[in-house]
Motif scaffolding. Structure first.
Motif, mmCIF file in Angstrom:
data_model
loop_
_atom_site.group_PDB
_atom_site.id
_atom_site.type_symbol
_atom_site.label_atom_id
_atom_site.label_comp_id
_atom_site.label_asym_id
_atom_site.label_seq_id
_atom_site.Cartn_x
_atom_site.Cartn_y
_atom_site.Cartn_z
ATOM 1 N N ASP A 9 0.824 -1.212 0.000
ATOM 2 C CA ASP A 9 0.000 0.000 0.000
ATOM 3 C C ASP A 9 0.859 1.262 0.000
ATOM 4 O OD1 ASP A 9 -2.313 -1.499 -0.023
ATOM 5 O OD2 ASP A 9 -2.652 -1.336 2.142
ATOM 6 N N GLU A 10 1.910 1.274 0.812
ATOM 7 C CA GLU A 10 2.823 2.422 0.838
ATOM 8 C C GLU A 10 3.486 2.614 -0.519
ATOM 9 O OE1 GLU A 10 5.569 1.660 4.045
ATOM 10 O OE2 GLU A 10 4.487 3.052 5.354
ATOM 11 N N GLY A 11 3.904 1.517 -1.130
ATOM 12 C CA GLY A 11 4.537 1.594 -2.446
ATOM 13 C C GLY A 11 3.601 2.152 -3.498
ATOM 14 N N LYS A 12 2.351 1.733 -3.457
ATOM 15 C CA LYS A 12 1.369 2.216 -4.432
ATOM 16 C C LYS A 12 1.072 3.698 -4.252
ATOM 17 C CE LYS A 12 -1.062 -2.047 -5.526
ATOM 18 N NZ LYS A 12 -2.347 -2.754 -5.460
ATOM 19 N N GLU A 13 1.238 4.192 -3.030
ATOM 20 C CA GLU A 13 1.062 5.632 -2.808
ATOM 21 C C GLU A 13 2.167 6.414 -3.510
ATOM 22 O OE1 GLU A 13 0.646 6.652 1.317
ATOM 23 O OE2 GLU A 13 -0.925 5.151 1.618
ATOM 24 N N GLU A 14 3.347 5.826 -3.600
ATOM 25 C CA GLU A 14 4.491 6.483 -4.243
ATOM 26 C C GLU A 14 4.480 6.297 -5.761
ATOM 27 O OE1 GLU A 14 6.862 8.526 -2.990
ATOM 28 O OE2 GLU A 14 5.656 8.446 -1.171
ATOM 29 N N LEU A 15 4.171 5.081 -6.187
ATOM 30 C CA LEU A 15 4.204 4.765 -7.618
ATOM 31 C C LEU A 15 3.239 3.633 -7.882
ATOM 32 C CD1 LEU A 15 5.467 5.062 -10.463
ATOM 33 C CD2 LEU A 15 7.177 3.401 -9.737
ATOM 34 N N ASN A 16 2.221 3.921 -8.686
ATOM 35 C CA ASN A 16 1.204 2.925 -8.982
ATOM 36 C C ASN A 16 1.037 2.841 -10.490
ATOM 37 O OD1 ASN A 16 -1.039 1.319 -9.248
ATOM 38 N ND2 ASN A 16 -2.181 2.299 -7.589
ATOM 39 N N PHE A 17 1.627 1.805 -11.077
ATOM 40 C CA PHE A 17 1.549 1.673 -12.527
ATOM 41 C C PHE A 17 0.127 1.403 -13.002
ATOM 42 C CE2 PHE A 17 6.196 0.968 -12.199
ATOM 43 C CZ PHE A 17 6.587 1.942 -13.101
ATOM 44 N N SER A 18 -0.753 0.956 -12.120
ATOM 45 C CA SER A 18 -2.162 0.793 -12.489
ATOM 46 C C SER A 18 -2.824 2.150 -12.731
ATOM 47 C CB SER A 18 -2.924 0.045 -11.393
ATOM 48 O OG SER A 18 -2.430 -1.258 -11.260
ATOM 49 N N GLU A 19 -2.259 3.203 -12.146
ATOM 50 C CA GLU A 19 -2.779 4.561 -12.302
ATOM 51 C C GLU A 19 -1.934 5.401 -13.258
ATOM 52 O OE1 GLU A 19 -5.607 5.773 -10.939
ATOM 53 O OE2 GLU A 19 -5.983 3.758 -10.165
ATOM 54 N N TRP A 20 -0.940 4.794 -13.889
ATOM 55 C CA TRP A 20 0.030 5.504 -14.714
ATOM 56 C C TRP A 20 -0.631 6.377 -15.778
ATOM 57 C CZ3 TRP A 20 4.942 6.348 -13.759
ATOM 58 C CH2 TRP A 20 5.764 6.832 -14.773
ATOM 59 N N ALA A 21 -1.664 5.886 -16.400
ATOM 60 C CA ALA A 21 -2.333 6.638 -17.469
ATOM 61 C C ALA A 21 -2.922 7.951 -16.960
ATOM 62 C CB ALA A 21 -3.424 5.789 -18.114
ATOM 63 N N ASN A 22 -3.187 8.022 -15.671
ATOM 64 C CA ASN A 22 -3.757 9.231 -15.081
ATOM 65 C C ASN A 22 -2.697 10.241 -14.634
ATOM 66 O OD1 ASN A 22 -6.371 8.117 -15.336
ATOM 67 N ND2 ASN A 22 -6.113 7.035 -13.409
ATOM 68 N N TYR A 23 -1.440 9.847 -14.649
ATOM 69 C CA TYR A 23 -0.363 10.745 -14.235
ATOM 70 C C TYR A 23 -0.113 11.791 -15.307
ATOM 71 C CZ TYR A 23 1.237 7.456 -10.539
ATOM 72 O OH TYR A 23 1.352 6.650 -9.430
ATOM 73 N N SER A 24 0.240 12.995 -14.894
ATOM 74 C CA SER A 24 0.634 14.036 -15.846
ATOM 75 C C SER A 24 2.011 13.686 -16.411
ATOM 76 C CB SER A 24 0.703 15.397 -15.144
ATOM 77 O OG SER A 24 1.791 15.406 -14.219
ATOM 78 N N LEU A 25 2.362 14.302 -17.541
ATOM 79 C CA LEU A 25 3.691 14.077 -18.113
ATOM 80 C C LEU A 25 4.790 14.450 -17.119
ATOM 81 C CD1 LEU A 25 3.465 15.332 -21.814
ATOM 82 C CD2 LEU A 25 3.875 13.003 -21.016
ATOM 83 N N LYS A 26 4.584 15.553 -16.415
ATOM 84 C CA LYS A 26 5.580 15.999 -15.447
ATOM 85 C C LYS A 26 5.749 14.961 -14.330
ATOM 86 C CE LYS A 26 6.899 19.811 -12.507
ATOM 87 N NZ LYS A 26 7.374 21.128 -12.784
ATOM 88 N N ARG A 27 4.649 14.409 -13.859
ATOM 89 C CA ARG A 27 4.720 13.405 -12.799
ATOM 90 C C ARG A 27 5.378 12.126 -13.314
ATOM 91 N NH1 ARG A 27 -0.189 11.012 -9.033
ATOM 92 N NH2 ARG A 27 1.188 10.040 -7.512
ATOM 93 N N MET A 32 9.963 8.463 -13.181
ATOM 94 C CA MET A 32 11.008 7.683 -13.837
ATOM 95 C C MET A 32 12.381 8.022 -13.257
ATOM 96 S SD MET A 32 10.034 5.399 -15.992
ATOM 97 C CE MET A 32 8.815 4.990 -14.761
ATOM 98 N N GLU A 33 12.584 9.293 -12.939
ATOM 99 C CA GLU A 33 13.843 9.694 -12.295
ATOM 100 C C GLU A 33 13.979 8.987 -10.940
ATOM 101 O OE1 GLU A 33 16.302 13.731 -11.160
ATOM 102 O OE2 GLU A 33 14.121 13.858 -11.324
ATOM 103 N N GLU A 34 12.894 8.964 -10.179
ATOM 104 C CA GLU A 34 12.927 8.290 -8.879
ATOM 105 C C GLU A 34 13.179 6.789 -9.037
ATOM 106 O OE1 GLU A 34 9.167 9.397 -7.133
ATOM 107 O OE2 GLU A 34 10.080 11.087 -6.096
ATOM 108 N N VAL A 35 12.597 6.188 -10.068
ATOM 109 C CA VAL A 35 12.802 4.762 -10.293
ATOM 110 C C VAL A 35 14.279 4.469 -10.485
ATOM 111 C CG1 VAL A 35 12.461 2.868 -11.938
ATOM 112 C CG2 VAL A 35 10.499 4.222 -11.189
ATOM 113 N N TYR A 36 14.927 5.171 -11.423
ATOM 114 C CA TYR A 36 16.319 4.815 -11.670
ATOM 115 C C TYR A 36 17.224 5.188 -10.509
ATOM 116 C CZ TYR A 36 17.806 9.461 -13.526
ATOM 117 O OH TYR A 36 18.130 10.779 -13.695
#
Length: 84
Positions: A9-27, A32-36
Motif C-alpha cells: 500500500d505504501e509503495g502504491k502511494e508512491e508509484l502505482n503503474f495501475s494509475e500511470w495513465a492518469n499521471y501528468s507528463l511531469k509526474r 522515472m527519475e525516482e525509479v532509476y
C-alpha cells in the motif's frame, strides 16, 4: 501478511503503474527519475522484501537494464514536456 500488505500500500502511494495513465507528463518524468535513482542506489527492491523473496534480488545486469529503461523513459517524457 499484514506487514507485506502495508508495504504494498505504501509503495502504491508512491508509484502505482495501475494509475500511470492518469499521471501528468511531469509526474511521469519525475517518477522515472525516482525509479532509476532508487534502483541505482540499491534502495529498491527493499532489503526487507528480498530477505524473504530471494528471487526478487536484482543482479548488476538487471539493475543496469532497469536504470537504462527508466532513464530513456524519463528522457522521452522530458522531450514531450518541452514540446508542450
Amino acid at each position: 501478511n499484514f506487514w507485506m500488505a502495508h508495504h504494498v500500500d505504501e509503495g502504491k502511494e508512491e508509484l502505482n503503474f495501475s494509475e500511470w495513465a492518469n499521471y501528468s507528463l511531469k509526474r511521469k518524468e519525475h517518477k522515472m527519475e525516482e525509479v532509476y535513482e532508487e534502483v541505482e542506489k540499491r534502495h529498491m527492491p527493499l532489503g526487507s522484501y528480498t530477505w524473504t523473496h530471494t528471487d526478487a534480488r536484482l543482479s548488476d545486469e538487471e539493475i543496469q537494464k532497469v536504470v537504462l529503461w527508466a532513464k530513456q523513459a524519463q528522457s522521452d517524457y522530458k522531450q514531450q514536456l518541452e514540446k508542450e
